[in-house]
Design a protein around this motif. Structure first.
Motif, PDB file in Angstrom:
ATOM      1  N   ASP A  20     -10.051  11.258  -6.514  1.00 20.60           N
ATOM      2  CA  ASP A  20      -9.389  12.049  -5.723  1.00 20.60           C
ATOM      3  C   ASP A  20      -9.667  11.616  -3.917  1.00 20.60           C
ATOM      4  O   ASP A  20     -10.203  10.123  -3.807  1.00 20.60           O
ATOM      5  N   THR A  29     -11.426  12.590  -1.632  1.00 25.71           N
ATOM      6  CA  THR A  29     -13.068  12.233  -1.304  1.00 25.71           C
ATOM      7  C   THR A  29     -13.341  10.971  -1.846  1.00 25.71           C
ATOM      8  O   THR A  29     -14.207  10.097  -1.089  1.00 25.71           O
ATOM      9  N   THR A  30     -13.188  10.566  -3.121  1.00 23.46           N
ATOM     10  CA  THR A  30     -13.612   9.223  -3.577  1.00 23.46           C
ATOM     11  C   THR A  30     -12.996   8.147  -2.911  1.00 23.46           C
ATOM     12  O   THR A  30     -13.900   7.125  -2.572  1.00 23.46           O
ATOM     13  N   ARG A  42     -12.064   7.936   0.031  1.00 22.79           N
ATOM     14  CA  ARG A  42     -12.848   8.000   1.506  1.00 22.79           C
ATOM     15  C   ARG A  42     -14.058   7.236   1.421  1.00 22.79           C
ATOM     16  O   ARG A  42     -14.457   6.258   2.281  1.00 22.79           O
ATOM     17  N   ILE A  43     -15.018   7.718   0.466  1.00 20.02           N
ATOM     18  CA  ILE A  43     -16.062   7.034   0.262  1.00 20.02           C
ATOM     19  C   ILE A  43     -16.097   5.545   0.049  1.00 20.02           C
ATOM     20  O   ILE A  43     -16.782   4.581   0.552  1.00 20.02           O
ATOM     21  N   ALA A  50     -18.520  10.684   6.872  1.00 19.07           N
ATOM     22  CA  ALA A  50     -17.352  11.319   5.982  1.00 19.07           C
ATOM     23  C   ALA A  50     -17.384  12.890   6.237  1.00 19.07           C
ATOM     24  O   ALA A  50     -16.218  13.350   5.799  1.00 19.07           O
ATOM     25  N   LEU A  76     -19.267  14.629   4.901  1.00 16.33           N
ATOM     26  CA  LEU A  76     -19.704  15.517   3.414  1.00 16.33           C
ATOM     27  C   LEU A  76     -20.968  15.616   3.299  1.00 16.33           C
ATOM     28  O   LEU A  76     -22.189  15.252   4.172  1.00 16.33           O
ATOM     29  N   GLN A 123     -22.332  15.072  -2.624  1.00 13.30           N
ATOM     30  CA  GLN A 123     -20.915  14.505  -2.767  1.00 13.30           C
ATOM     31  C   GLN A 123     -20.712  13.238  -2.562  1.00 13.30           C
ATOM     32  O   GLN A 123     -19.922  12.633  -3.278  1.00 13.30           O
ATOM     33  N   VAL A 124     -21.343  12.720  -1.538  1.00 13.26           N
ATOM     34  CA  VAL A 124     -21.377  10.990  -1.533  1.00 13.26           C
ATOM     35  C   VAL A 124     -22.005  10.484  -2.913  1.00 13.26           C
ATOM     36  O   VAL A 124     -21.165   9.402  -3.416  1.00 13.26           O
ATOM     37  N   ALA A 153     -19.496  10.702  -6.000  1.00 13.83           N
ATOM     38  CA  ALA A 153     -18.153   9.735  -5.594  1.00 13.83           C
ATOM     39  C   ALA A 153     -18.676   8.265  -5.990  1.00 13.83           C
ATOM     40  O   ALA A 153     -17.839   7.510  -6.578  1.00 13.83           O
TER      41      ALA A 153
END
Length: 331
Positions: free
Chosen positions: A7, A9-10, A12-13, A32, A34, A38-39, A42
């Motif tokens: 997604d 978020t993934t 972005r990381i 991020a 987050l 969450q990091v 991901a």
């Protein structure tokens, strides 16, 4: 986020790891916007996809997606390649048996003029094989009036495939089949594709003639599913073909109504009515007549009552005498 789903978020990381490979989880989370959890989630996903790899120092290094794809998919491609090789080898082994099959089949035909096949599954396999190899004609006697749904379902695709290949099909049913909806639908379907279908009064046994060279008849006419005989003897095939042609010539087109027409007073009975009269004279009961004609006992009773009225008879014996006097039993 579903397992394995990349997604926003993934992504972005992943981008941040490419740009800041030495950042700690908390630093990356701050960049991020987050949480650390969450990091970490991901990063675990990116690791499973081969997009992140651990460094000796315990951190992460981002991997080019093309390289990750090669590493991740290489085992799968290897499995696919091995399966294709196995499939090709199996196909080659099976195709190598084609010559043996054809040789055995020709030897079977040459060495024996009659072959018995028992068991419904074996019979179906033989019929399927005969249908696949039939090239010019199929003539069939189909006794018993209306046919079962199972029999019709099995016959329809074979008949339609034969007709599609240009094979001539002639099927002779009993008159009772006209009033059986499923059989009538089947007949409509195959006649629309080019088959010819007629009906007759009495058919002694089921029979199929393939290409005028092979006859299939039941080992037991009363229980056709128990076994069949495949007969290749030319004299027997010729006799069966002549018998079929005589029966066919006396039949009525399936969509005709000749046997249902009201009899003209004083005229000899024809069609199903004559069949009933002849069997009455032979001493058969209504139930026996119905079984041979493939119709209901009620239908036979109605025909018998009509004949008795026309002959002005009060019993079956008197009806037989009067029918003989009028020449109805020999005309």
């Amino acid at each position: 986020m579903a397992d394995g789903e990349i997604d926003a978020t993934t992504v972005r990381i992943y981008q941040l790891r490419v740009a800041h490979p030495t950042d700690h989880v908390t630093e990356l989370a701050e960049r991020a916007g987050l949480t650390a959890d969450q990091v970490r989630a991901a990063e675990r996903l990116l690791s499973r996809l081969g997009l992140l790899q651990r460094t000796p120092g315990g951190g992460w290094v981002a991997i080019n997606p093309e390289n990750a794809a090669e590493s991740l998919l290489a085992p799968m491609e290897g499995d696919i390649l091995r399966q294709r090789v196995a499939m090709a080898a199996t196909r080659e082994r099976l195709h190598a048996l084609s010559g043996d099959y054809l040789e055995a089949r020709s030897l079977r035909s040459a060495k024996t003029s009659i072959e018995a096949v028992e068991g419904i599954e074996n019979i179906r396999a033989v019929i399927d094989d005969l249908a696949r190899t039939c090239v010019s004609s199929l003539d069939a006697l189909v006794p018993g009036g209306g046919q079962s749904e199972a029999a019709l379902s099995a016959a329809a695709p074979l008949d339609l495939e034969l007709l599609k290949r240009g094979v001539r099909i002639r099927s002779l049913f009993q008159h009772g089949a006209r009033r059986h909806r499923a059989t009538a639908r089947h007949v409509s379907r195959i006649t629309a594709a080019g088959a010819r279908v007629r009906t007759a009064g009495v058919l002694a046994s089921r029979m199929q003639i393939y290409d005028g060279e092979l006859v299939v008849v039941p080992l037991d006419p009363g229980h056709s599913a128990a076994g069949v005989a495949l007969v290749r003897d030319p004299s027997v095939v010729d006799y069966a073909s002549q018998f079929f042609q005589l029966s066919w010539d006396e039949g009525l087109d399936f969509d005709g109504t000749g046997e249902e027409d009201a009899p003209v007073p004083g005229t000899a009975p024809i069609g199903q009515e004559r069949d009933v009269l002849l069997m009455m004279a032979a001493g058969l009961s209504n139930d026996e007549i119905a079984d041979r004609l493939g119709v209901s006992p009620r239908s036979v009773s109605r025909v018998v009552a009509n004949l008795m009225t026309r002959l002005n008879a009060t019993n079956r014996f008197q009806a037989g005498v009067e029918a003989a006097t009028q020449g109805w039993l020999t005309s």
